[in-house]
Enzyme design. Structure first.
Site, PDB file in Angstrom:
ATOM      1  N   MET A  72      82.859  40.560  30.429  1.00 52.28           N
ATOM      2  CA  MET A  72      81.600  41.209  30.841  1.00 52.28           C
ATOM      3  C   MET A  72      80.812  41.451  29.567  1.00 52.28           C
ATOM      4  O   MET A  72      80.554  42.593  29.158  1.00 52.28           O
ATOM      5  CB  MET A  72      81.913  42.521  31.590  1.00 52.28           C
ATOM      6  N   ASP A 100      87.756  41.610  42.853  1.00 59.47           N
ATOM      7  CA  ASP A 100      87.904  42.637  41.815  1.00 59.47           C
ATOM      8  C   ASP A 100      87.008  43.833  42.123  1.00 59.47           C
ATOM      9  O   ASP A 100      85.785  43.693  42.183  1.00 59.47           O
ATOM     10  CB  ASP A 100      87.511  41.999  40.471  1.00 59.47           C
ATOM     11  N   MET A 148      84.399  44.441  27.924  1.00 57.70           N
ATOM     12  CA  MET A 148      83.032  44.953  28.129  1.00 57.70           C
ATOM     13  C   MET A 148      82.386  45.258  26.779  1.00 57.70           C
ATOM     14  O   MET A 148      83.065  45.723  25.859  1.00 57.70           O
ATOM     15  CB  MET A 148      83.083  46.236  28.961  1.00 57.70           C
ATOM     16  N   HIS A 197      95.208  41.243  34.205  1.00 56.61           N
ATOM     17  CA  HIS A 197      93.743  41.170  34.211  1.00 56.61           C
ATOM     18  C   HIS A 197      93.194  42.050  33.082  1.00 56.61           C
ATOM     19  O   HIS A 197      93.483  43.247  33.021  1.00 56.61           O
ATOM     20  CB  HIS A 197      93.209  41.631  35.569  1.00 56.61           C
ATOM     21  N   MET A 252      83.168  40.042  42.580  1.00 60.66           N
ATOM     22  CA  MET A 252      83.146  41.483  42.311  1.00 60.66           C
ATOM     23  C   MET A 252      82.785  42.218  43.596  1.00 60.66           C
ATOM     24  O   MET A 252      81.753  41.941  44.216  1.00 60.66           O
ATOM     25  CB  MET A 252      82.085  41.828  41.253  1.00 60.66           C
ATOM     26  N   HIS A 305      88.541  38.672  31.877  1.00 59.13           N
ATOM     27  CA  HIS A 305      87.263  38.824  32.566  1.00 59.13           C
ATOM     28  C   HIS A 305      86.236  39.313  31.549  1.00 59.13           C
ATOM     29  O   HIS A 305      86.254  40.472  31.146  1.00 59.13           O
ATOM     30  CB  HIS A 305      87.474  39.830  33.719  1.00 59.13           C
ATOM     31  N   SER A 316      94.654  45.344  36.645  1.00 56.60           N
ATOM     32  CA  SER A 316      93.665  45.493  35.575  1.00 56.60           C
ATOM     33  C   SER A 316      94.138  46.574  34.630  1.00 56.60           C
ATOM     34  O   SER A 316      94.254  47.749  35.020  1.00 56.60           O
ATOM     35  CB  SER A 316      92.312  45.887  36.160  1.00 56.60           C
ATOM     36  N   ASP A 338      89.831  43.398  31.208  1.00 57.35           N
ATOM     37  CA  ASP A 338      88.395  43.617  31.358  1.00 57.35           C
ATOM     38  C   ASP A 338      87.752  43.846  29.995  1.00 57.35           C
ATOM     39  O   ASP A 338      87.993  44.858  29.351  1.00 57.35           O
ATOM     40  CB  ASP A 338      88.149  44.838  32.263  1.00 57.35           C
TER      41      ASP A 338
HETATM   42  C1  DX5 Z   1      85.383  46.632  36.532  1.00 57.40           C
HETATM   43  C2  DX5 Z   1      86.543  45.706  36.339  1.00 57.40           C
HETATM   44  C3  DX5 Z   1      87.677  45.870  37.265  1.00 57.40           C
HETATM   45  C4  DX5 Z   1      88.257  47.270  37.344  1.00 57.40           C
HETATM   46  C5  DX5 Z   1      88.799  47.450  38.732  1.00 57.40           C
HETATM   47  O1  DX5 Z   1      84.236  46.120  35.956  1.00 57.40           O
HETATM   48  O2  DX5 Z   1      86.130  44.350  36.419  1.00 57.40           O
HETATM   49  O3  DX5 Z   1      88.696  44.929  36.955  1.00 57.40           O
HETATM   50  O4  DX5 Z   1      89.273  47.520  36.425  1.00 57.40           O
HETATM   51  O5  DX5 Z   1      89.233  48.754  38.863  1.00 57.40           O
HETATM   52  P1  DX5 Z   1      89.673  49.362  40.274  1.00 57.40           P
HETATM   53  O6  DX5 Z   1      90.795  48.530  40.791  1.00 57.40           O
HETATM   54  O7  DX5 Z   1      90.069  50.745  39.919  1.00 57.40           O
HETATM   55  O8  DX5 Z   1      88.451  49.290  41.162  1.00 57.40           O
HETATM   56 ZN    ZN Z   2      87.722  42.792  36.094  1.00 56.40          ZN
END
Ligand code: DX5
Ligand code: ZN
Length: 220
Positions: free
Chosen positions: A71, A178, A40, A36, A140, A69, A11, A38
């Site tokens: 969000m 994840d 948001m 990956h 998740m 991904h 990620s 993320d």
């Molecule tokens: C959080 C993300 C994850 C995050 C995971 O909402 O979806 O992908 O980056 O981070 P780690 O591996 O540090 O838990």
């Molecule tokens: Zn993610």
């Protein structure tokens, strides 16, 4: 026959945002299978990250698939932009909109693979009647929004349940986990049936010289 290797999807949330292109090149060179991303919006989750323009800028820096991904809520108005930017997998949370099935169909129409993401409280039954329309399942193991959180062991039973649902289809749908994935929790996820692991903190710790070893450690 040996078990297929676990896919590792670093990620980039944990990468150095001032050097993202370089970071994406470094994880590909270190053996990452997917990138990956993320996304948001400060509304669906309490954090804001990056949008399609950043995905577009990063896409030429790697050949491996981009696993995006979302969000964000709503997600539908942005699917086309993420696909045009080069997203290969686009995953949405069922809670992000009123018509999950329509959203998945739209992602496939755009030529991407359609993923469904399960929050810790989301029931696997949400996809029970449309397994044929799902190309990726993402569990998740934290509440989405931030990297660096602690793995929730309560989600292992959900991975097991989704593994059984996937096996019943006879299709090879990746089952990705994840949040809080470390070499230790990675083993638990794979034992429960996961085939792909997202990791931010565990991949990017220690700088680029460590990425290959960090990725290898997650494969166990
Ligand atoms: C959080 C993300 C994850 C995050 C995971 O909402 O979806 O992908 O980056 O981070 P780690 O591996 O540090 O838990
Ligand atoms: Zn993610």
């Amino acid at each position: 026959m040996a078990a297929p290797k676990t896919l590792i999807a670093p990620s980039i949330l944990a990468a150095d945002f001032a050097r993202l292109g370089e970071e994406v090149r470094a994880i590909e060179a270190a053996g990452a299978d997917w990138v990956h991303v993320d996304v948001m919006d400060g509304h669906f989750v309490p954090n804001i990250t990056i949008g399609p323009d950043v995905v577009k800028a990063l896409r030429p820096h790697a050949k491996i698939p981009f696993d995006v991904h979302l969000m964000i809520s709503p997600a539908d108005p942005y699917l086309e932009a993420f696909r045009a930017a080069g997203a290969d997998y686009i995953s949405v949370h069922p809670e992000a909109g009123p018509h999950l099935n329509r959203t998945l169909k739209r992602i496939r129409e755009l030529g991407a693979k359609a993923g469904v993401v399960f929050n810790p409280s989301t029931d696997p039954a949400v996809i029970q009647w449309m397994m044929d329309e799902v190309d990726l399942i993402l569990v998740m193991s934290i509440n989405p929004g931030f990297g660096g959180q602690t793995f929730m062991h309560s989600q292992l039973a959900k991975i097991t349940a989704l593994r059984a649902m996937i096996d019943a289809t006879g299709r090879d749908i990746p089952l990705e986990v994840d949040g809080g994935v470390t070499p230790d929790t990675a083993r638990l996820c794979v034992a429960a049936g996961a085939t792909a692991l997202v990791a931010g903190t565990a991949v990017f710790r220690g700088g680029a010289a460590n990425y290959a070893a960090n990725i290898a450690a997650l494969r166990g």
